[in-house]
Design an enzyme around this catalytic site. Sequence first.
Site, PDB file in Angstrom:
ATOM      1  N   HIS A 153       0.838  -1.193   0.000  1.00  0.00           N
ATOM      2  CA  HIS A 153       0.000   0.000   0.000  1.00  0.00           C
ATOM      3  C   HIS A 153       0.879   1.251   0.000  1.00  0.00           C
ATOM      4  O   HIS A 153       2.093   1.180   0.199  1.00  0.00           O
ATOM      5  CB  HIS A 153      -0.911   0.027   1.232  1.00  0.00           C
ATOM      6  CG  HIS A 153      -2.095  -0.875   1.116  1.00  0.00           C
ATOM      7  ND1 HIS A 153      -2.026  -2.217   1.402  1.00  0.00           N
ATOM      8  CD2 HIS A 153      -3.384  -0.628   0.753  1.00  0.00           C
ATOM      9  CE1 HIS A 153      -3.217  -2.767   1.212  1.00  0.00           C
ATOM     10  NE2 HIS A 153      -4.054  -1.827   0.823  1.00  0.00           N
ATOM     11  N   LYS A 157      -0.380   4.746   4.682  1.00  0.00           N
ATOM     12  CA  LYS A 157      -1.264   3.801   5.389  1.00  0.00           C
ATOM     13  C   LYS A 157      -0.731   3.560   6.796  1.00  0.00           C
ATOM     14  O   LYS A 157       0.460   3.319   6.989  1.00  0.00           O
ATOM     15  CB  LYS A 157      -1.372   2.483   4.621  1.00  0.00           C
ATOM     16  CG  LYS A 157      -2.401   1.524   5.215  1.00  0.00           C
ATOM     17  CD  LYS A 157      -2.703   0.386   4.258  1.00  0.00           C
ATOM     18  CE  LYS A 157      -3.687  -0.615   4.861  1.00  0.00           C
ATOM     19  NZ  LYS A 157      -4.994   0.006   5.194  1.00  0.00           N
TER      20      LYS A 157
END
Length: 264
Positions: A153, A157
């Site tokens: 990600h 995040k």
Amino acid sequence: MVKIVVTGVGGKMGKTILNLALNDSGIEVVGATELEGHPLIGKPISGSKKDITPVTVQSDLSSIINGCDVVIDFTLPEPSFEHFKVARTAGKAIVIGTTGFPKEVIDKINNTKDIPVVISPNMSIGMNLMFDIVEKVAKILKDDYDVEIVEMHHKWKKDAPSGTALKIKDAIENALPERAWIEVFGRKGTTGERKNDEIGIMTLRGGDVVGEHTAIFAGIGERLEITHRAHSRENFARGAIIAAKWIATRPAGVYSMKDVLGLG
């Protein structure tokens, strides 16, 4: 017409959900929230293809929730749980896409019996098909294949591994409950030979990657990899809106995207 409130409209997911909702003929956005002190508070909401609406962003969900059918929440664990409690008090359905909840909070949400709740770490239609596929593959391959999960990600995040990676793990483990699964979150040093019942979950972070998940089934002489790549947050937002429309007429209880998509 399903009336919704979108929480956290100043965030990446909140903005995306709001924009899609404002341009969906089956949805009416009747409220939006952000944290107290946010620059959007008091300002009218608007979408990229629609004129400014009379609805303004508020900081208190409880003051606007009575006019809606469903709350859609993709925020952070603490405010998300508060939004859930407000929805439960008001008797309103809620769609929760927030990840990173502590186990005790997840347990409280999953034990809900008085309002309809859809909760999923990933509301992409493709990703939910992947949950279903990896479970079926695991049942077929049994313990002849080593299982590893890799996820990546964007660098912003906050939780790791992703809720989606953990959901993939759970789907595989639930497919073969007789195995004494050993969960390995990353490896370092002299770890020794891989144990047969290990399931590895590896986390990568960097750049602006929306989300990428791969389940690897590694056998002797071959390897099966099942990958889902999200190129836009619209995938998750679209799934959340589908879930909101679906849950608006459902009885109280806790549902997953598997229920919403009829994959059960």
